[in-house]
Every structure is written in structure tokens, then in C-alpha cells.
Design an enzyme around this catalytic site. Sequence first.
Site, PDB file in Angstrom:
ATOM      1  N   GLU A   1       1.875   3.751   2.964  1.00 32.43           N
ATOM      2  CA  GLU A   1       2.320   3.190   4.241  1.00 32.43           C
ATOM      3  C   GLU A   1       3.847   3.211   4.314  1.00 32.43           C
ATOM      4  OE1 GLU A   1       0.123  -0.505   4.382  1.00 32.43           O
ATOM      5  OE2 GLU A   1      -1.787   0.546   4.254  1.00 32.43           O
TER       6      GLU A   1
ATOM      7  N   HIS B   1       0.861  -1.187   0.000  1.00 31.13           N
ATOM      8  CA  HIS B   1       0.000   0.000   0.000  1.00 31.13           C
ATOM      9  C   HIS B   1       0.897   1.236   0.000  1.00 31.13           C
ATOM     10  CE1 HIS B   1      -3.521  -2.500   1.701  1.00 31.13           C
ATOM     11  NE2 HIS B   1      -3.646  -2.337   0.403  1.00 31.13           N
ATOM     12  N   ALA B   2       0.715   2.075  -1.007  1.00 34.44           N
ATOM     13  CA  ALA B   2       1.682   3.124  -1.328  1.00 34.44           C
ATOM     14  C   ALA B   2       1.948   4.083  -0.160  1.00 34.44           C
ATOM     15  CB  ALA B   2       1.182   3.908  -2.539  1.00 34.44           C
TER      16      ALA B   2
ATOM     17  N   ARG C   1      -2.979   4.898  -2.230  1.00 39.92           N
ATOM     18  CA  ARG C   1      -2.908   3.545  -1.655  1.00 39.92           C
ATOM     19  C   ARG C   1      -2.624   2.471  -2.714  1.00 39.92           C
ATOM     20  NH1 ARG C   1      -5.704   0.357   2.484  1.00 39.92           N
ATOM     21  NH2 ARG C   1      -6.690  -1.484   1.609  1.00 39.92           N
TER      22      ARG C   1
ATOM     23  N   HIS D   1       2.413  -3.693   6.809  1.00 41.36           N
ATOM     24  CA  HIS D   1       1.551  -2.530   6.546  1.00 41.36           C
ATOM     25  C   HIS D   1       1.628  -1.562   7.721  1.00 41.36           C
ATOM     26  CE1 HIS D   1      -1.140  -4.489   3.380  1.00 41.36           C
ATOM     27  NE2 HIS D   1      -0.468  -5.530   3.845  1.00 41.36           N
TER      28      HIS D   1
ATOM     29  N   TYR E   1     -14.315  -7.706   9.942  1.00 43.38           N
ATOM     30  CA  TYR E   1     -14.119  -7.143   8.610  1.00 43.38           C
ATOM     31  C   TYR E   1     -13.336  -8.104   7.741  1.00 43.38           C
ATOM     32  CZ  TYR E   1     -12.809  -3.865   4.970  1.00 43.38           C
ATOM     33  OH  TYR E   1     -12.610  -3.255   3.774  1.00 43.38           O
TER      34      TYR E   1
ATOM     35  N   GLU F   1       0.523  -5.057  10.918  1.00 44.76           N
ATOM     36  CA  GLU F   1       0.185  -3.631  10.865  1.00 44.76           C
ATOM     37  C   GLU F   1       0.990  -2.925  11.943  1.00 44.76           C
ATOM     38  OE1 GLU F   1      -1.915  -2.148   8.752  1.00 44.76           O
ATOM     39  OE2 GLU F   1      -3.302  -3.692   8.028  1.00 44.76           O
TER      40      GLU F   1
ATOM     41  N   ARG G   1      -6.017  -6.674  -2.485  1.00 43.23           N
ATOM     42  CA  ARG G   1      -7.328  -7.288  -2.750  1.00 43.23           C
ATOM     43  C   ARG G   1      -7.299  -8.079  -4.054  1.00 43.23           C
ATOM     44  NH1 ARG G   1      -7.479  -5.287   1.444  1.00 43.23           N
ATOM     45  NH2 ARG G   1      -9.055  -4.021   2.500  1.00 43.23           N
TER      46      ARG G   1
HETATM   47 ZN   LIG Z   1      -1.999  -1.605   4.121  1.00 43.73          ZN
END
Ligand SMILES: [Zn+2]
Length: 417
Positions: A178, A175-176, A233, A302, A354, A377, A250
Site C-alpha cells: 500500500e 501492509h507492504a 502484503r 491503508h 466483514y 483507506e 491481524r
Molecule cells: Zn491495508
Amino acid sequence: MWTKAVPAISLIGIVLSLPGPTKRYDGHSVLQILPKTIENVHQLIALSQKYHLDIWKSPRFLNDTFDVRVDPEQVISFVHDIESLGLKPTHWIKDVQKLIDEALPGRSRRATSFNIGAFNGHNSINTYLDSLSTNSRVSVHTMGHSYEGRTIKYVKISNNVGSGKKAIYADGGIHAREWLAVSTVLYMIDQMANNPSNDRTIEALLGKFDFYFAPVVNPDGYEYSRSHDRMWRKNRRPVQHGCTGVDLNRNFAYHWNPDNGGSHNPCEEVHSGTHAASEVETKVLQNFLCGNSNFIAYLNIHTYGQYWIYPWGYTPVLPADYRDLDHLGRAAATAIRHTHGTTFTVGEDTRVLYAAAGGADDYAKGACGVKYSYTVELRDTGRYGFVPPSSYIAPAGEETFAGFKAFATELVHYEHL
Ligand SMILES: [Zn+2]
């Protein structure tokens, strides 16, 4: 397309004359909301989609917050809608642009020089990785190329004693925005390659494993987040007129499903792609993950939220060996807490607030058989969210690397390696 032909001298000039990414977020706030029920979570996601808002963090567990960025024109009606659900939002970050400006590196620093304590550009990161090839423990490789033609590099770190060792792979920057994930992988590379404090644990682990690291697996998005839009992102492939980019996390081809935590809409932040593994960066990473039968562990790093979580992301059903994954995740979280007091939550991806299908961690475990596959994370829990100051780089690197070493050490014992 990205052109490689720009002379280096003018690149420096352009970077020095820019105060930061061109897109501005003046007056944008980040609201933090504590949902009371699982139904609340779904209501908050639906409301955010109605207003086309940028969800920063979905709660992974009960008593976990939902963070969302709201522009000044929408905030009054959005807050009204949330309050009508019986929930009370707090303005956690009042002005996103202010954080972006504060976190910018000094303008006098040449953008081309690498600094392990700063957020570096993709070119200087690759130059740094190449420079490590003089170290006899490090070999530098190309994993593949991005849509815009950037080289996705990885390093292998090995003491070159024995053969057929199990291997651990960690990557960042899928993810860009992050950036702390990228800086943390670079920190781990420096520690493993150079062992600057003569850490005996590092030597012991090199006796048991080969290590692989890729700091920037979405380089087009990463560079775009530096030059144009700090909040970017996705990758940078134009999908449909006016809407660019696929959420690579995803897009993986294991139970890929846009209706499960992703989106069919190319304008959305979590667009899953037109089909499974539609993106070149996804294919590159899939081939790498399945291409090495020695991989026993994978960390897809992440920010943010402080979680050490394991598959499955696509279903609330636990993998048969979840106790093993949980045990090793807890070893990591304990070591992290003992470093700077940062508390990580360990658990299964979707337990069960989620779900999100098409993640790299599910693919590594489900399609490639990498048993110990995690999404990590990093800090924090929302104080800075996606816009950490550079003062976070060292402590995030230190605590994550402590967790990484404890994880790998426990893996040796647990699997009798
Ligand atoms: Zn991420």
C-alpha cells in the site's frame, strides 16, 4: 537476513539494472463483483479461499464491491463459479503487470535520492526523516527494528510551546503493497514540519497538539514489494517451510482471533500469526501506541476503498462513544470531498459485512485507550487498486491532509481542547 554491508555503489547498480519487482503478474486480472446479500460476501470469500486467490477489497458496507485478483489459468472456472451464485463479475483490471510496469519510476532516477512526488525506498525515506532534525520543530526517533533489522523511525512535530499537549499519531505501510499510504504520511510530515504555504491552520493546530508520524511500520515487507513482489502484503518472517509472513493488521493483541477475518494458515495473505503479537513489528507498534498517554487520536492509514472507519473490527457491537468517532470522521470526509471531489465513506469497521480481529485500530482504542482511533483507506475504489500511478501521490496527499486538518480542528472544538 538482510545485510547492511552491501556497498552503496553496488546498491545503486542493482536498482538501476532492475526493471521492477521480479515476480510477474502477466495476464492477471482483477474482478469486481457486487454482492447482493451478506451471504454472497461469505460465498465470495469462501470461493476465493478455495482458489487461493488474492482478495484486494472486501466490501465494508452493502452496495460495496468485492475485488479479487485472478491468474489466467483460473479465471474461467472461477467466473463460472461466481455466475452460478447469480452474480456477474466485471474484469475491472485486465492485466495487473501492465499497471505495475506503467507505475514504475523512471530508470534514470537514482534510487537513493528522496523525492516527495515519487514512491521512495525505505533507506531514502529514513535519510529524509533524519534530514528533518535540523528543523527545530522536528525530532526524529527510532520506534524499534523489524525482523530483518531495519530501523522503524517516527518523527515528532511540535511547536515546543507548553507541555502535556494531547497528541495525534498517524502511520502508514503496515501492509507492504500500500505504497500510497506511505507517500501520504510523508506528504503530511512535509506539510506539518515545513508549512510550505504558510497555512494558518497548521500553526493553530501546533498550538493545540503534538503530532507523531511513522511512514513505514512494515519496512521489510515494503522493501520486498519494491524488489521482488509488488503484491506483497505481510511482513517477512519465515513462519513455516515455503510460507513467509504474517498480516500485521491481524496480529494485534486485542481480541486476537484467526477465525475472525484472519487465518491460521501461514500461506494465506491474512495469516494472523501463531499467537497474539507474535511479530516483532506488532510489538514495536503496540509499545509505541500504549507508551504515550497523551495520544488522543490514531490514524492507521491503508489503501484502498475510500473509507474512514472506526472500531470495532472484531465485533459488530459499536463502542459506547461511537457517535464521537463518527462525528469527527465525517468532518474529515467532508474536507476530503471539498479538495478533489473524492468521496469517503464513514462508518464502523464491521457494520457488518466483514469482521477482522487483531487490527491496530482496535488495539489502540481497546488496549491503549486512544479514543479517536481509525483505519483510513485512501483512494481509489479499484481503478488502480494497489497499483496507483505516481500521479496519484500529490492529490492523495492533498485530500488526506485536508481531511486530517479538518479532523484535528474539529477535535479541538469537540473536546474543548
Ligand atoms: Zn491495508
